[in-house]
Scaffold this motif. Sequence first.
Motif, short mmCIF file in Angstrom:
data_model
loop_
_atom_site.label_atom_id
_atom_site.label_comp_id
_atom_site.label_asym_id
_atom_site.label_seq_id
_atom_site.Cartn_x
_atom_site.Cartn_y
_atom_site.Cartn_z
N UNK A 8 0.76 -1.13 0.05
CA UNK A 8 0.00 0.04 -0.03
C UNK A 8 0.69 1.12 0.04
N UNK A 9 1.96 1.09 0.83
CA UNK A 9 2.87 2.30 0.88
C UNK A 9 3.58 2.76 -0.45
N UNK A 10 3.62 1.50 -1.31
CA UNK A 10 4.27 1.77 -2.76
C UNK A 10 3.46 2.16 -3.77
N UNK A 11 2.19 2.53 -3.30
CA UNK A 11 1.00 3.30 -4.00
C UNK A 11 0.44 2.21 -4.74
N UNK A 12 0.04 0.88 -4.95
CA UNK A 12 -0.64 -0.07 -5.70
C UNK A 12 -2.10 -0.09 -4.91
N UNK A 13 -3.18 -0.30 -5.77
CA UNK A 13 -4.25 -0.21 -5.65
C UNK A 13 -4.45 -1.43 -4.46
N UNK A 14 -5.75 -1.16 -3.51
CA UNK A 14 -6.07 -2.20 -2.79
C UNK A 14 -6.52 -3.49 -3.19
N UNK A 16 -5.79 -4.56 -6.10
CA UNK A 16 -4.76 -5.30 -6.92
C UNK A 16 -3.91 -6.05 -5.95
N UNK A 17 -3.71 -5.34 -4.65
CA UNK A 17 -2.89 -5.99 -3.53
C UNK A 17 -3.34 -7.21 -3.00
N UNK A 18 -4.77 -7.20 -3.04
CA UNK A 18 -5.60 -8.38 -2.40
C UNK A 18 -5.53 -9.42 -3.24
N UNK A 19 -5.65 -9.20 -4.77
CA UNK A 19 -5.57 -10.46 -5.83
C UNK A 19 -4.07 -10.88 -5.85
N UNK A 20 -3.18 -9.99 -5.74
CA UNK A 20 -1.61 -10.67 -5.48
C UNK A 20 -1.56 -11.44 -4.34
N UNK A 21 -1.97 -10.92 -3.04
CA UNK A 21 -1.79 -11.80 -2.01
C UNK A 21 -2.63 -13.23 -2.02
N UNK A 22 -3.71 -13.26 -2.58
CA UNK A 22 -4.60 -14.38 -2.81
C UNK A 22 -3.73 -15.36 -3.83
N UNK A 23 -3.39 -14.97 -4.86
CA UNK A 23 -2.80 -15.70 -5.78
C UNK A 23 -1.52 -16.36 -5.36
N UNK A 24 -0.94 -15.59 -4.76
CA UNK A 24 0.31 -16.07 -4.15
C UNK A 24 0.55 -16.78 -2.78
N UNK A 25 -1.07 -16.82 -2.62
CA UNK A 25 -1.10 -17.69 -1.17
C UNK A 25 -0.45 -17.02 0.01
#
Length: 310
Positions: A8-14, A16-25
């Motif tokens: 989030x501090x890097x400026x990414x959308x919430x 897209x962050x949730x998607x990345x965290x789910x996809x990478x478990x």
Amino acid sequence: MSDKEQLTAMGFDADRIEWALRATKRSGLQPALDHILANGDKAVPPPDEDDEEDDAPPADGAEAKSIKCSECGKVFRSSATASFHAEKSGHQEFEESTEEIKPLTEDEKKAKLEELRAKLAEKRAAASQEDAKAQKANEAIRRKAGQDTGRLKEEMKIKEAQKDVERKKQEKLEDARARAAIKAQIEADKRERAAKAAADKAAREGIAQPSAAQPAAPARPAAGIKSSDNPETRLQIRLSVGGAPLIKTFPSDSTLIDVAEFVASENISYSVDTINFATTFPRKSYSRDEMRKSLKDNGLTPSAVLMASQ
């Protein structure tokens, strides 16, 4: 600081962050970051459409802890980072591996974060330079368009000035032609009056007229008599309504009212009360007071050309 907070501090959308965290478990910051970078141009899918990793254990029954590129030997934490590597390198052969990738230390995470920020800043700087170039090119186009418009306006002004000069020349030429025609008419009237005077004199004195083969010379006015004192005035009256001009000889003491009555009797378009007379050479318009004066007093004797208008 958690992986989500750092992303989030890097400026990414919430989303897209949730998607990345789910996809990478939720296997760590680096896999999630790799997933975001690999799928930055894709739409975020609903949670139930996330791609699941194929975590089937390897043939020997050991638990798979990573994915290995068979072509270059690199080991990846998740399928997302392996897919990103495949897109960048073109490699297609991957296998599951029991090799465990150690998590990044805090210093490594900070270094990765700084590297990412530097890359993002570099991309923004490059985009800013491209924008500046585009703006400069657009400004050059606008300036050139303005110069072309100014040149066209200047050319139009020059053409209009040339047309005005030609128009004035034509007006002067037509005016000179009109003066020459009037002068020729006056000379013709003089010759006609001289011939008529000679014929009248010959008739009074009983002198035989010259034959057609030997025309009589123009008669000269009697010595001591001025042209302006001629008892008769021959007028050519040109009508503004068109048609052939009216020609008549009046006694020199006749007034312009008498001439108006003659014109009105010859052409019903004219009224004695409203008719106006003018001469073109010299240029003059006669007032109602001057209409009551004689032709001699108005300087029309022995002949003149009048313009009649309503």
